[in-house]
Write a protein that holds these residues in place. Structure first.
Motif, PDB file in Angstrom:
ATOM      1  N   GLY A  75       0.793  -1.222   0.000  1.00  9.71           N
ATOM      2  CA  GLY A  75       0.000   0.000   0.000  1.00  9.71           C
ATOM      3  C   GLY A  75       0.825   1.271   0.000  1.00  9.71           C
ATOM      4  N   VAL A  76       2.149   1.153   0.149  1.00  5.04           N
ATOM      5  CA  VAL A  76       3.038   2.319   0.125  1.00  5.04           C
ATOM      6  C   VAL A  76       3.506   2.541  -1.309  1.00  5.04           C
ATOM      7  CG1 VAL A  76       5.181   3.328   0.973  1.00  5.04           C
ATOM      8  CG2 VAL A  76       3.763   1.928   2.499  1.00  5.04           C
ATOM      9  N   VAL A  77       3.252   3.732  -1.835  1.00  2.00           N
ATOM     10  CA  VAL A  77       3.579   4.048  -3.222  1.00  2.00           C
ATOM     11  C   VAL A  77       4.879   4.856  -3.267  1.00  2.00           C
ATOM     12  CG1 VAL A  77       2.822   5.188  -5.340  1.00  2.00           C
ATOM     13  CG2 VAL A  77       1.143   4.101  -3.835  1.00  2.00           C
ATOM     14  N   THR A  78       5.834   4.380  -4.061  1.00  4.74           N
ATOM     15  CA  THR A  78       7.076   5.102  -4.279  1.00  4.74           C
ATOM     16  C   THR A  78       7.053   5.716  -5.674  1.00  4.74           C
ATOM     17  OG1 THR A  78       8.319   3.635  -2.810  1.00  4.74           O
ATOM     18  CG2 THR A  78       9.592   4.957  -4.369  1.00  4.74           C
ATOM     19  N   LEU A  79       7.266   7.035  -5.748  1.00  5.46           N
ATOM     20  CA  LEU A  79       7.281   7.756  -7.021  1.00  5.46           C
ATOM     21  C   LEU A  79       8.702   8.204  -7.316  1.00  5.46           C
ATOM     22  CD1 LEU A  79       4.144  10.047  -6.484  1.00  5.46           C
ATOM     23  CD2 LEU A  79       4.241   7.847  -7.682  1.00  5.46           C
ATOM     24  N   ASP A  80       9.169   7.885  -8.511  1.00  5.05           N
ATOM     25  CA  ASP A  80      10.534   8.234  -8.901  1.00  5.05           C
ATOM     26  C   ASP A  80      10.506   8.735 -10.339  1.00  5.05           C
ATOM     27  OD1 ASP A  80      13.212   8.556  -9.087  1.00  5.05           O
ATOM     28  OD2 ASP A  80      13.744   6.443  -8.921  1.00  5.05           O
ATOM     29  N   GLY A  81      11.064   9.906 -10.581  1.00  2.00           N
ATOM     30  CA  GLY A  81      11.081  10.448 -11.940  1.00  2.00           C
ATOM     31  C   GLY A  81      11.473  11.904 -11.927  1.00  2.00           C
ATOM     32  N   HIS A  82      11.455  12.512 -13.117  1.00  2.00           N
ATOM     33  CA  HIS A  82      11.882  13.913 -13.267  1.00  2.00           C
ATOM     34  C   HIS A  82      10.818  14.664 -14.048  1.00  2.00           C
ATOM     35  CE1 HIS A  82      14.949  17.057 -13.157  1.00  2.00           C
ATOM     36  NE2 HIS A  82      14.511  17.404 -14.362  1.00  2.00           N
ATOM     37  N   LEU A  83      10.271  15.724 -13.429  1.00  2.00           N
ATOM     38  CA  LEU A  83       9.238  16.539 -14.062  1.00  2.00           C
ATOM     39  C   LEU A  83       9.772  17.943 -14.304  1.00  2.00           C
ATOM     40  CD1 LEU A  83       6.192  15.337 -11.932  1.00  2.00           C
ATOM     41  CD2 LEU A  83       6.877  14.568 -14.210  1.00  2.00           C
ATOM     42  N   ASP A  84       9.010  18.727 -15.059  1.00  2.00           N
ATOM     43  CA  ASP A  84       9.525  20.050 -15.420  1.00  2.00           C
ATOM     44  C   ASP A  84       9.303  21.102 -14.348  1.00  2.00           C
ATOM     45  OD1 ASP A  84       6.805  20.085 -15.705  1.00  2.00           O
ATOM     46  OD2 ASP A  84       6.789  21.165 -17.627  1.00  2.00           O
ATOM     47  N   ARG A  85       8.247  20.923 -13.492  1.00  2.00           N
ATOM     48  CA  ARG A  85       7.935  21.964 -12.516  1.00  2.00           C
ATOM     49  C   ARG A  85       7.722  21.385 -11.116  1.00  2.00           C
ATOM     50  NH1 ARG A  85       3.003  23.248 -13.590  1.00  2.00           N
ATOM     51  NH2 ARG A  85       2.719  21.731 -15.261  1.00  2.00           N
ATOM     52  N   ARG A  86       8.080  22.187 -10.128  1.00  2.00           N
ATOM     53  CA  ARG A  86       7.884  21.773  -8.737  1.00  2.00           C
ATOM     54  C   ARG A  86       6.403  21.597  -8.414  1.00  2.00           C
ATOM     55  NH1 ARG A  86       9.545  25.260  -3.274  1.00  2.00           N
ATOM     56  NH2 ARG A  86       8.242  24.070  -1.830  1.00  2.00           N
ATOM     57  N   THR A  87       5.566  22.524  -8.874  1.00  2.00           N
ATOM     58  CA  THR A  87       4.145  22.431  -8.555  1.00  2.00           C
ATOM     59  C   THR A  87       3.519  21.156  -9.111  1.00  2.00           C
ATOM     60  OG1 THR A  87       3.671  23.830 -10.473  1.00  2.00           O
ATOM     61  CG2 THR A  87       3.766  24.903  -8.308  1.00  2.00           C
ATOM     62  N   LEU A  88       3.980  20.724 -10.297  1.00  2.00           N
ATOM     63  CA  LEU A  88       3.473  19.492 -10.873  1.00  2.00           C
ATOM     64  C   LEU A  88       3.905  18.294 -10.040  1.00  2.00           C
ATOM     65  CD1 LEU A  88       2.013  17.925 -13.066  1.00  2.00           C
ATOM     66  CD2 LEU A  88       4.101  18.030 -14.453  1.00  2.00           C
ATOM     67  N   VAL A  91      -1.502   3.815   1.531  1.00  2.00           N
ATOM     68  CA  VAL A  91      -1.142   4.020   2.930  1.00  2.00           C
ATOM     69  C   VAL A  91      -0.222   5.231   3.088  1.00  2.00           C
ATOM     70  CG1 VAL A  91       0.009   2.981   4.923  1.00  2.00           C
ATOM     71  CG2 VAL A  91      -1.410   1.569   3.415  1.00  2.00           C
ATOM     72  N   ALA A  92       0.750   5.360   2.196  1.00  2.00           N
ATOM     73  CA  ALA A  92       1.703   6.471   2.247  1.00  2.00           C
ATOM     74  C   ALA A  92       2.338   6.627   0.880  1.00  2.00           C
ATOM     75  CB  ALA A  92       2.771   6.219   3.312  1.00  2.00           C
ATOM     76  N   VAL A  93       2.961   7.802   0.651  1.00  2.00           N
ATOM     77  CA  VAL A  93       3.648   8.075  -0.612  1.00  2.00           C
ATOM     78  C   VAL A  93       5.085   8.461  -0.306  1.00  2.00           C
ATOM     79  CG1 VAL A  93       3.710   9.476  -2.700  1.00  2.00           C
ATOM     80  CG2 VAL A  93       1.502   8.872  -1.666  1.00  2.00           C
ATOM     81  N   ARG A  94       6.025   7.764  -0.949  1.00  2.00           N
ATOM     82  CA  ARG A  94       7.443   8.124  -0.858  1.00  2.00           C
ATOM     83  C   ARG A  94       7.804   8.941  -2.088  1.00  2.00           C
ATOM     84  NH1 ARG A  94       9.537   2.094   0.979  1.00  2.00           N
ATOM     85  NH2 ARG A  94       8.900   2.247   3.178  1.00  2.00           N
ATOM     86  N   ASP A  95       8.136  10.182  -1.861  1.00  4.77           N
ATOM     87  CA  ASP A  95       8.366  11.134  -2.951  1.00  4.77           C
ATOM     88  C   ASP A  95       9.849  11.199  -3.297  1.00  4.77           C
ATOM     89  OD1 ASP A  95       8.446  13.216  -4.712  1.00  4.77           O
ATOM     90  OD2 ASP A  95       7.965  14.764  -3.227  1.00  4.77           O
ATOM     91  N   HIS A  96      10.208  10.609  -4.452  1.00  6.07           N
ATOM     92  CA  HIS A  96      11.561  10.706  -4.974  1.00  6.07           C
ATOM     93  C   HIS A  96      11.591  11.483  -6.284  1.00  6.07           C
ATOM     94  CE1 HIS A  96      12.680   6.770  -2.647  1.00  6.07           C
ATOM     95  NE2 HIS A  96      12.512   7.814  -1.864  1.00  6.07           N
TER      96      HIS A  96
END
Length: 238
Positions: A177-190, A205-210
């Motif tokens: 249930g813990v989601v890990t996000l990894d990647g590169h986007l163009d804007r901080r707000t996005l 359950v939770a999000v790990r922001d990478h």
């Protein structure tokens, strides 16, 4: 994104008793159905109360005590002793009853249970008739969803359909249930919006922001606002 509602998790095959159901009948209904409470309905099918095991136990608690004449007050909450003297659902039930509509969101149902201190909610149709019941355990069913199902919702509903991102832009891994996000986007707000929306998927359950990004547009917006309002002590929120 899919909006999870009470309709998705409620028990539709709900047992109810009429207002004139006897104490023994209610005990039998709870025992036969292996349930801890039962809604009470009037002749039109409207929910007017709920009788729980706690309501029934008062008769055991006050058995043999000198209570004098039995008095029932339908216009207010009944005391434990009054319930102990009750003989029918009308005299035993807890009122006013707290209900939910079939389209009530699961977060709203959870808040309602917490605020009102109840373990279950009778579910009613727009005309007020009983169509089901939802319990705390039912609301928690969303956290029994498989990791594969959660990942599919994150990728399809959040990344593709809501944010219009391609799967290669954000890698998604779900474990317990813990989601890990990894990647590169163009804007901080996005990047921040992505984390926020993923966290709102029921069952997560939770999000790990990478996530990383090129432009800190939130800081840029604050800088522009401060230049436009040089005498202000505050600026726009991040």
């Amino acid at each position: 994104m899919k909006k999870w509602t009470v309709r998705d998790v409620m028990t539709a095959d709900v047992v109810a008793v009429p207002e004139d159901a006897s104490y023994r009948t209610i005990v039998d209904v709870l025992a036969d159905g292996r349930i801890s409470a039962v809604p009470v309905v009037d002749p039109t099918g409207q929910v007017v109360g709920v009788v729980s095991e706690a309501d029934l136990l008062y008769k055991v608690e006050f058995a043999g005590t000198a209570g004098g004449q039995r008095r029932i007050f339908p216009s207010r909450r009944r005391s434990p002793r009054e319930k102990g003297a009750g003989r029918t659902a009308r005299e035993l039930m807890s009122t006013p009853v707290v209900t939910a509509g079939v389209d009530t969101s699961l977060p709203a149902a959870a808040r309602l249970m917490t605020e009102k201190g109840v373990k279950r909610l009778p579910v009613v149709a727009p005309d007020g008739s009983l169509v089901g019941i939802v319990s705390r355990a039912d609301v928690l069913k969303v956290h029994l969803r498989r990791d594969e199902e959660l990942r599919r919702d994150v990728v399809d509903e959040v990344l593709r359909r809501t944010l219009w991102l391609e799967p290669f832009e954000v890698r998604v891994v779900v474990d317990g249930g813990v989601v890990t996000l990894d990647g590169h986007l163009d804007r901080r707000t996005l990047a921040e919006l992505t984390v926020q929306l993923v966290g709102s998927v029921l069952g997560v359950v939770a999000v790990r922001d990478h996530l990383s990004y090129d432009l800190d547009d939130a800081e840029l917006a604050r800088s522009r606002w401060n230049r436009s309002h040089p005498f202000s002590a505050t600026g726009p929120s991040a």
